[in-house]
Design an enzyme around this catalytic site. Structure first.
Site: not given
Ligand code: FAD
Length: 382
Positions: A47, A215
């Site tokens: 979403h 959805y």
């Molecule tokens: P991430 O998306 O986890 O990205 C972290 C990145 O860092 C990754 O690409 C990883 O490979 C990289 N990385 C990790 N360690 C290292 C390293 N040491 N060196 C280099 N790269 C590294 N959120 C919403 O807003 N709407 C939704 O509808 C929604 N649905 C969800 C459904 C499910 C089942 C789940 C589990 C989560 C959902 N979320 C949703 C939450 C959302 O997926 C996360 O909160 C979001 O992806 C966080 O973003 P981020 O960039 O902080 O981390």
């Protein structure tokens, strides 16, 4: 000549991609390092509320997303067994008029690909897993798993729930397994035509201890998606997800409404994910290092706001760097934390409790928020 500090963003997930795009737009020499060898289209939906779409407007991809996504007129909550409506939250035109942008649902892979495409491709580095940082000098020295060493003035940890940067700041500590899993499946809408049932654009089916959120993930409504929350006491798989099955889904949702049974019958492939959390962190930044997104506030996805919080963080972090001048980075980081901690912690808590929009309520505090316009609170120590 550009006097802005060089910035490294660790992780090109949704938060890291947003941070990279906004920093590059603001003129910061920014490199993004991602551990994955290449971009992958994970089979899942997401979403994007008006609060996120306002950031997408700044990044310059709002219109593309509006064209790509499904635009539900309502979020419906329904009793999983009887189908009775528990809430009808107006979205669609109402959201555009009252919250300042559209509420859409999209394929997560399509969103991610579009966001990553906005980055300067010469400064996006895949296959770069950060293993260590040394923040004791005038620059941060980063060591990657391939043995390469890079430097930057400031480093942003957007590296997700198992963040290496978080570990560096606070020591090793595994995230908390919440005791719930999420099943995820994408279903061809073509198959659903065989049923004399109404498949709504955005609906959450609830019972006491579990739910199924459903959805469309494309504007042409060809791909329908479900994501569940189901209790499972232990997670001992050691991987970020495992395969599940139609049989497992039937068992988990026994007695649920015929619409849910139809979705399960049409499931070809389904995965199962552990839902991980952390308690609010006592530290979001130190010296030249700062965290955002799941690296500092991972949450159960039950408000569909986890990525939204990561993207809002990115916007607020860039705003704070601009506000106080990046040479005052420690002040900027504290201003950022001050303006994000309370909101992110509240969203973590409501997600944990899984009460969001279960009954009619006013979602304006989430959807009307604009990280670029909200009045800034000053840190108390100033
Ligand atoms: P991430 O998306 O986890 O990205 C972290 C990145 O860092 C990754 O690409 C990883 O490979 C990289 N990385 C990790 N360690 C290292 C390293 N040491 N060196 C280099 N790269 C590294 N959120 C919403 O807003 N709407 C939704 O509808 C929604 N649905 C969800 C459904 C499910 C089942 C789940 C589990 C989560 C959902 N979320 C949703 C939450 C959302 O997926 C996360 O909160 C979001 O992806 C966080 O973003 P981020 O960039 O902080 O981390």
């Amino acid at each position: 000549m550009n006097n802005k500090p060089t910035i490294a963003v660790i992780g090109a997930g949704l938060g890291g991609a947003a941070a990279g795009a906004l920093l590059q737009q603001a003129g910061y020499p920014t490199k993004v390092y991602e551990q994955a060898p290449a971009f992958a289209r994970l089979g899942a939906g997401i979403h994007l509320g008006p609060n996120v779409m306002k950031v997408m407007r700044r990044i310059g991809i709002e219109e593309k997303l509006n064209a790509m996504g499904s635009h539900p007129d309502y979020w419906f909550s329904r009793n999983g067994m009887t189908g009775e409506y528990q809430s009808r939250i107006p979205l669609g035109e109402f959201a555009r008029e009252n919250y300042g942008a559209a509420y859409i649902t999209v394929h997560r892979g399509d969103l991610h690909e579009l966001m990553v495409s906005t980055l300067d491709q010469d400064n996006l580095h895949f296959d770069k897993r950060l293993v260590d940082v040394d923040d004791s000098g005038d620059k941060v020295v980063m060591t990657f798993a391939d043995g390469s060493i890079e430097e930057a003035d400031l480093v942003i940890g957007a590296d997700g729930v198992n963040s290496r940067l978080r570990e560096k700041l606070l020591g090793p500590e595994a995230p908390i397994y919440s005791g719930w899993v999420a099943h995820r499946a994408i279903i061809s809408a073509e198959k659903l035509k065989a049923y004399d049932l109404d498949f709504e654009a955005c609906v959450k089916w609830w019972s006491e201890d579990r739910h199924m959120m459903v959805y469309f993930v494309t504007g042409d409504e060809k791909e329908y998606y479900y994501v569940t929350g189901v209790p499972e006491p232990d997670w001992n798989h050691g991987t970020s997800f495992v395969g599940s099955s139609r049989e497992e889904m039937r068992k988990a949702f026994e007695g649920y409404h015929p619409t849910v049974q139809a979705l399960i019958d049409c499931t070809e492939s389904v995965t199962k994910w552990p839902l991980l959390e952390r308690n609010p962190l006592p530290l979001w930044h130190e010296n030249r290092l700062v965290l955002l997104g799941d690296a500092c506030h991972p949450m159960k996805p039950h408000m569909a706001q986890g990525a939204a919080m990561a993207i809002e963080d990115a916007a607020m972090l860039v705003r704070c760097l601009e506000e106080v001048g990046a040479e005052n980075y420690q002040q900027a980081f504290e201003l950022y934390r001050t303006n994000r901690f309370e909101r992110a912690s509240r969203v973590q808590q409501v997600s944990h409790d899984n009460t969001w929009l279960r009954e009619d309520e006013d979602p304006a505090w989430v959807f009307a928020y604009d990280p670029f316009e909200v009045p800034l609170k000053q840190p108390t120590s100033q």
